[in-house]
Scaffold this motif. Structure first.
Motif, PDB file in Angstrom:
ATOM      1  N   ALA A  11      -0.677   1.206 -13.167  1.00 16.20           N
ATOM      2  CA  ALA A  11      -1.705   0.165 -13.140  1.00 16.20           C
ATOM      3  C   ALA A  11      -1.400  -0.862 -12.052  1.00 16.20           C
ATOM      4  CB  ALA A  11      -1.804  -0.516 -14.502  1.00 16.20           C
ATOM      5  N   ALA A  12      -0.135  -1.246 -11.934  1.00 12.61           N
ATOM      6  CA  ALA A  12       0.257  -2.203 -10.898  1.00 12.61           C
ATOM      7  C   ALA A  12       0.042  -1.619  -9.512  1.00 12.61           C
ATOM      8  CB  ALA A  12       1.709  -2.608 -11.083  1.00 12.61           C
ATOM      9  N   LEU A  13       0.346  -0.332  -9.361  1.00 10.85           N
ATOM     10  CA  LEU A  13       0.145   0.327  -8.076  1.00 10.85           C
ATOM     11  C   LEU A  13      -1.339   0.379  -7.728  1.00 10.85           C
ATOM     12  CD1 LEU A  13       1.468   1.797  -5.700  1.00 10.85           C
ATOM     13  CD2 LEU A  13       1.227   3.921  -6.980  1.00 10.85           C
ATOM     14  N   LEU A  14      -2.169   0.663  -8.704  1.00  9.74           N
ATOM     15  CA  LEU A  14      -3.618   0.675  -8.472  1.00  9.74           C
ATOM     16  C   LEU A  14      -4.111  -0.709  -8.067  1.00  9.74           C
ATOM     17  CD1 LEU A  14      -4.880   2.966 -11.377  1.00  9.74           C
ATOM     18  CD2 LEU A  14      -4.883   3.479  -8.927  1.00  9.74           C
ATOM     19  N   GLU A  15      -3.567  -1.746  -8.698  1.00  9.39           N
ATOM     20  CA  GLU A  15      -3.931  -3.110  -8.329  1.00  9.39           C
ATOM     21  C   GLU A  15      -3.524  -3.413  -6.886  1.00  9.39           C
ATOM     22  OE1 GLU A  15      -5.571  -5.569  -9.956  1.00  9.39           O
ATOM     23  OE2 GLU A  15      -5.973  -4.244 -11.643  1.00  9.39           O
ATOM     24  N   LEU A  16      -2.313  -3.017  -6.529  1.00  8.13           N
ATOM     25  CA  LEU A  16      -1.841  -3.233  -5.156  1.00  8.13           C
ATOM     26  C   LEU A  16      -2.706  -2.481  -4.149  1.00  8.13           C
ATOM     27  CD1 LEU A  16       2.057  -3.189  -5.352  1.00  8.13           C
ATOM     28  CD2 LEU A  16       0.597  -5.027  -4.537  1.00  8.13           C
ATOM     29  N   GLN A  17      -3.086  -1.256  -4.496  1.00  4.26           N
ATOM     30  CA  GLN A  17      -3.946  -0.487  -3.604  1.00  4.26           C
ATOM     31  C   GLN A  17      -5.320  -1.145  -3.465  1.00  4.26           C
ATOM     32  OE1 GLN A  17      -3.641   3.381  -5.417  1.00  4.26           O
ATOM     33  NE2 GLN A  17      -1.895   3.975  -4.152  1.00  4.26           N
ATOM     34  N   ALA A  18      -5.829  -1.709  -4.566  1.00  3.35           N
ATOM     35  CA  ALA A  18      -7.110  -2.417  -4.504  1.00  3.35           C
ATOM     36  C   ALA A  18      -6.992  -3.657  -3.617  1.00  3.35           C
ATOM     37  CB  ALA A  18      -7.553  -2.812  -5.911  1.00  3.35           C
ATOM     38  N   ILE A  19      -5.876  -4.370  -3.734  1.00  2.00           N
ATOM     39  CA  ILE A  19      -5.652  -5.544  -2.883  1.00  2.00           C
ATOM     40  C   ILE A  19      -5.572  -5.129  -1.424  1.00  2.00           C
ATOM     41  CG2 ILE A  19      -3.959  -7.343  -2.292  1.00  2.00           C
ATOM     42  CD1 ILE A  19      -3.291  -7.464  -5.317  1.00  2.00           C
ATOM     43  N   SER A  20      -4.872  -4.039  -1.150  1.00  3.01           N
ATOM     44  CA  SER A  20      -4.754  -3.590   0.244  1.00  3.01           C
ATOM     45  C   SER A  20      -6.118  -3.146   0.786  1.00  3.01           C
ATOM     46  CB  SER A  20      -3.711  -2.476   0.378  1.00  3.01           C
ATOM     47  OG  SER A  20      -4.136  -1.308  -0.286  1.00  3.01           O
ATOM     48  N   ASP A  21      -6.957  -2.559  -0.059  1.00  3.02           N
ATOM     49  CA  ASP A  21      -8.313  -2.202   0.369  1.00  3.02           C
ATOM     50  C   ASP A  21      -9.120  -3.449   0.706  1.00  3.02           C
ATOM     51  OD1 ASP A  21      -7.761   0.476   0.026  1.00  3.02           O
ATOM     52  OD2 ASP A  21      -8.767   0.631  -1.936  1.00  3.02           O
ATOM     53  N   ILE A  22      -9.000  -4.477  -0.139  1.00  2.00           N
ATOM     54  CA  ILE A  22      -9.724  -5.727   0.092  1.00  2.00           C
ATOM     55  C   ILE A  22      -9.263  -6.387   1.391  1.00  2.00           C
ATOM     56  CG2 ILE A  22     -10.012  -8.088  -0.779  1.00  2.00           C
ATOM     57  CD1 ILE A  22      -9.971  -6.837  -3.615  1.00  2.00           C
ATOM     58  N   LEU A  23      -7.975  -6.285   1.661  1.00  2.00           N
ATOM     59  CA  LEU A  23      -7.433  -6.877   2.887  1.00  2.00           C
ATOM     60  C   LEU A  23      -7.744  -6.042   4.126  1.00  2.00           C
ATOM     61  CD1 LEU A  23      -3.962  -8.074   1.565  1.00  2.00           C
ATOM     62  CD2 LEU A  23      -5.894  -9.508   2.223  1.00  2.00           C
ATOM     63  N   GLY A  24      -8.349  -4.871   3.921  1.00  2.53           N
ATOM     64  CA  GLY A  24      -8.711  -4.013   5.045  1.00  2.53           C
ATOM     65  C   GLY A  24      -7.523  -3.288   5.645  1.00  2.53           C
ATOM     66  N   MET A  25      -6.513  -3.063   4.859  1.00  2.00           N
ATOM     67  CA  MET A  25      -5.330  -2.352   5.347  1.00  2.00           C
ATOM     68  C   MET A  25      -5.600  -0.851   5.343  1.00  2.00           C
ATOM     69  SD  MET A  25      -2.491  -4.611   3.280  1.00  2.00           S
ATOM     70  CE  MET A  25      -1.181  -3.475   3.602  1.00  2.00           C
ATOM     71  N   PRO A  26      -5.003  -0.124   6.258  1.00  2.87           N
ATOM     72  CA  PRO A  26      -5.202   1.333   6.266  1.00  2.87           C
ATOM     73  C   PRO A  26      -4.615   1.969   5.011  1.00  2.87           C
ATOM     74  CG  PRO A  26      -3.520   0.704   7.859  1.00  2.87           C
ATOM     75  CD  PRO A  26      -4.116  -0.568   7.328  1.00  2.87           C
ATOM     76  N   LYS A  27      -5.220   3.077   4.604  1.00  2.00           N
ATOM     77  CA  LYS A  27      -4.746   3.793   3.417  1.00  2.00           C
ATOM     78  C   LYS A  27      -3.322   4.267   3.656  1.00  2.00           C
ATOM     79  CE  LYS A  27      -8.636   4.084   0.980  1.00  2.00           C
ATOM     80  NZ  LYS A  27      -8.813   3.399  -0.241  1.00  2.00           N
ATOM     81  N   ASP A  28      -2.486   4.070   2.645  1.00  2.68           N
ATOM     82  CA  ASP A  28      -1.091   4.476   2.730  1.00  2.68           C
ATOM     83  C   ASP A  28      -0.866   5.587   1.721  1.00  2.68           C
ATOM     84  OD1 ASP A  28       1.563   4.654   3.286  1.00  2.68           O
ATOM     85  OD2 ASP A  28       2.106   2.670   2.559  1.00  2.68           O
ATOM     86  N   SER A  29      -0.427   6.724   2.187  1.00  5.56           N
ATOM     87  CA  SER A  29      -0.243   7.861   1.283  1.00  5.56           C
ATOM     88  C   SER A  29       1.020   7.730   0.433  1.00  5.56           C
ATOM     89  CB  SER A  29      -0.191   9.165   2.082  1.00  5.56           C
ATOM     90  OG  SER A  29       0.881   9.122   2.995  1.00  5.56           O
ATOM     91  N   SER A  30       1.927   6.861   0.843  1.00  5.95           N
ATOM     92  CA  SER A  30       3.152   6.708   0.060  1.00  5.95           C
ATOM     93  C   SER A  30       2.841   5.947  -1.226  1.00  5.95           C
ATOM     94  CB  SER A  30       4.218   5.965   0.861  1.00  5.95           C
ATOM     95  OG  SER A  30       3.863   4.618   1.001  1.00  5.95           O
ATOM     96  N   SER A  31       3.500   6.312  -2.286  1.00  6.24           N
ATOM     97  CA  SER A  31       3.262   5.651  -3.565  1.00  6.24           C
ATOM     98  C   SER A  31       4.404   4.715  -3.920  1.00  6.24           C
ATOM     99  CB  SER A  31       3.065   6.702  -4.665  1.00  6.24           C
ATOM    100  OG  SER A  31       4.233   7.483  -4.786  1.00  6.24           O
ATOM    101  N   ASP A  32       5.163   4.295  -2.918  1.00  6.20           N
ATOM    102  CA  ASP A  32       6.269   3.376  -3.145  1.00  6.20           C
ATOM    103  C   ASP A  32       5.708   1.961  -3.287  1.00  6.20           C
ATOM    104  OD1 ASP A  32       8.739   2.167  -3.288  1.00  6.20           O
ATOM    105  OD2 ASP A  32       9.082   2.239  -1.122  1.00  6.20           O
ATOM    106  N   MET A  33       5.844   1.425  -4.482  1.00  2.87           N
ATOM    107  CA  MET A  33       5.257   0.128  -4.775  1.00  2.87           C
ATOM    108  C   MET A  33       5.922  -0.988  -3.970  1.00  2.87           C
ATOM    109  SD  MET A  33       4.351  -1.716  -8.407  1.00  2.87           S
ATOM    110  CE  MET A  33       4.801  -0.281  -9.273  1.00  2.87           C
ATOM    111  N   LYS A  34       7.216  -0.901  -3.784  1.00  2.88           N
ATOM    112  CA  LYS A  34       7.936  -1.957  -3.068  1.00  2.88           C
ATOM    113  C   LYS A  34       7.451  -2.045  -1.615  1.00  2.88           C
ATOM    114  CE  LYS A  34      12.585  -3.740  -2.450  1.00  2.88           C
ATOM    115  NZ  LYS A  34      13.995  -3.562  -2.721  1.00  2.88           N
ATOM    116  N   THR A  35       7.282  -0.897  -0.981  1.00  5.23           N
ATOM    117  CA  THR A  35       6.815  -0.867   0.403  1.00  5.23           C
ATOM    118  C   THR A  35       5.403  -1.423   0.509  1.00  5.23           C
ATOM    119  OG1 THR A  35       8.137   1.127   0.745  1.00  5.23           O
ATOM    120  CG2 THR A  35       6.464   0.640   2.399  1.00  5.23           C
ATOM    121  N   LEU A  36       4.542  -0.982  -0.402  1.00  2.37           N
ATOM    122  CA  LEU A  36       3.165  -1.441  -0.392  1.00  2.37           C
ATOM    123  C   LEU A  36       3.089  -2.943  -0.648  1.00  2.37           C
ATOM    124  CD1 LEU A  36       0.214  -0.630  -0.102  1.00  2.37           C
ATOM    125  CD2 LEU A  36       0.182  -0.096  -2.533  1.00  2.37           C
ATOM    126  N   LEU A  37       3.902  -3.429  -1.562  1.00  2.00           N
ATOM    127  CA  LEU A  37       3.928  -4.857  -1.866  1.00  2.00           C
ATOM    128  C   LEU A  37       4.369  -5.670  -0.652  1.00  2.00           C
ATOM    129  CD1 LEU A  37       3.501  -7.022  -4.028  1.00  2.00           C
ATOM    130  CD2 LEU A  37       5.871  -6.706  -4.697  1.00  2.00           C
TER     131      LEU A  37
END
Length: 178
Positions: A18-44
């Motif tokens: 759920a936290a990862l999905l939230e982070l991915q939603a935030i990155s989408d809102i920020l217009g960041m490119p899609k990241d295939s890695s599922s590492d939460m720390k990197t995405l954060l």
């Protein structure tokens, strides 16, 4: 001990998913490119860098100072979550009561002869607005952390200076002294 650890693991993965999905939603809102890695720390860290980049382009006084200035440890955060849960349940209870009072009030309008003829019209106007009301609150700890000082200014509605502006002859009874 093995059954306990097995039963706890799916809950932890559900929370992290759920936290990862939230982070991915935030990155989408920020217009960041899609990241295939599922590492939460990197995405954060990428989200944090993007937010800092965006904030650097904003005026210094635009966001305001945070209302909560202290750093919270894990114990304090847990206590705040418990307080929020209690307050949310109290809010939900009060909100349900107010909605019930609203329902009863609107229902009482239907007791008149004129309203009886317009029952369908009243229902069409009232029902969509009524069902849009939710008894659940969406306030989380994130709202506390995001709160700014300008939200903490309290304007008393019953103070003398405020009452001066709303005074009228109806408020003054002859048998009462002001």
């Amino acid at each position: 001990a093995l059954p306990i650890s097995k039963s706890k693991k799916p809950k932890d993965t559900k929370k992290s998913d759920a936290a990862l999905l939230e982070l991915q939603a935030i990155s989408d809102i920020l217009g960041m490119p899609k990241d295939s890695s599922s590492d939460m720390k990197t995405l954060l860290s990428k989200v944090e860098a993007k937010i800092k980049e965006r904030l650097s382009k904003v005026k210094n006084n635009h966001v305001g100072k945070p209302l909560l200035k202290a750093e919270l440890n894990a114990d304090q955060t847990t206590k705040l979550e418990k307080i929020n849960t209690v307050l949310s349940s109290e809010y939900e209870r009060r909100r349900r009561m107010l909605v019930k009072r609203l329902d009863v009030t609107v229902q009482s309008f239907g007791w008149s002869d004129r309203a009886t003829a317009k029952t369908d019209e009243i229902a069409r106007a009232y029902q969509p607005k009524r069902y849009a009301l939710s008894s659940k609150t969406a306030v989380t700890l994130a709202h506390l952390f995001a709160a700014r000082e300008d939200l903490s200014s309290i304007v008393r509605t019953s103070s003398g200076s405020t009452r001066e502006k709303s005074a009228c002859a109806i408020n003054k009874a002859p048998d009462r002294k002001s």
